[in-house]
Design a protein around this motif. Structure first.
Motif, PDB file in Angstrom:
ATOM      1  N   UNK A  47       0.833  -1.206   0.000  1.00  0.00           N
ATOM      2  CA  UNK A  47       0.000   0.000   0.000  1.00  0.00           C
ATOM      3  C   UNK A  47       0.868   1.257   0.000  1.00  0.00           C
ATOM      4  N   UNK A  48       0.202   2.350  -0.377  1.00  0.00           N
ATOM      5  CA  UNK A  48       0.820   3.668  -0.311  1.00  0.00           C
ATOM      6  C   UNK A  48       0.072   4.515   0.713  1.00  0.00           C
ATOM      7  N   UNK A  49       0.842   5.341   1.421  1.00  0.00           N
ATOM      8  CA  UNK A  49       0.284   6.276   2.392  1.00  0.00           C
ATOM      9  C   UNK A  49       0.829   7.656   2.044  1.00  0.00           C
ATOM     10  N   UNK A  50      -0.066   8.624   1.928  1.00  0.00           N
ATOM     11  CA  UNK A  50       0.346   9.981   1.547  1.00  0.00           C
ATOM     12  C   UNK A  50       0.325  10.897   2.770  1.00  0.00           C
ATOM     13  N   UNK A  51       1.391  11.668   2.921  1.00  0.00           N
ATOM     14  CA  UNK A  51       1.478  12.660   3.986  1.00  0.00           C
ATOM     15  C   UNK A  51       1.014  14.006   3.439  1.00  0.00           C
ATOM     16  N   UNK A  52      -0.190  14.439   3.833  1.00  0.00           N
ATOM     17  CA  UNK A  52      -0.675  15.767   3.458  1.00  0.00           C
ATOM     18  C   UNK A  52      -0.200  16.814   4.461  1.00  0.00           C
ATOM     19  N   UNK A  53       0.015  16.384   5.685  1.00  0.00           N
ATOM     20  CA  UNK A  53       0.519  17.235   6.761  1.00  0.00           C
ATOM     21  C   UNK A  53       1.729  16.526   7.370  1.00  0.00           C
ATOM     22  N   UNK A  54       2.373  17.164   8.318  1.00  0.00           N
ATOM     23  CA  UNK A  54       3.516  16.584   9.033  1.00  0.00           C
ATOM     24  C   UNK A  54       4.635  16.178   8.080  1.00  0.00           C
ATOM     25  N   UNK A  55       4.831  16.955   7.038  1.00  0.00           N
ATOM     26  CA  UNK A  55       5.844  16.613   6.043  1.00  0.00           C
ATOM     27  C   UNK A  55       7.252  16.669   6.626  1.00  0.00           C
TER      28      UNK A  55
END
Length: 104
Positions: A47-55
């Motif tokens: 799976x992929x998980x995207x960081x929109x915050x907390x970069x």
């Protein structure tokens, strides 16, 4: 599970067409998200998980997610984390044969 460079490339190649199934937003990494990620790993293995915050904290959060889900860290590309965990049932494992061939 430790993976070598060839195995990592195989998983990255298979992850390329996938869309992120989880997004890390303003609430950070919650226990509900950990549960969801674990369930998704059971269903999909990769799976992929995207960081929109907390970069800025994505490396630390990636380690935390990996440890809490007992998954294998494949790669962090930009703001997208790729995780792998083999299916519990041997017959459901999609990548095992290819990974075993590259383990040599």
């Amino acid at each position: 599970m430790e993976i070598n460079a060839k195995q990592r490339k195989l998983l990255e190649k298979n992850a390329q067409p996938l869309s992120p199934l989880v997004q890390i937003g303003g609430a950070g990494v919650t226990e509900n998200q950990i549960t969801q990620i674990s369930r998704l790993l059971d269903e999909h293995e990769l799976i992929k998980i995207k960081f929109n915050e907390f970069k800025d904290e994505k490396r630390d959060l990636s380690t935390e997610i990996t440890e809490k889900t007992d998954a294998t860290f494949v790669r962090l590309i930009g703001n997208v984390l790729i995780l792998y965990r083999p299916a519990k049932e041997p017959n459901d494992r999609k990548f095992e044969k290819g990974l075993n061939e590259l383990a040599k």
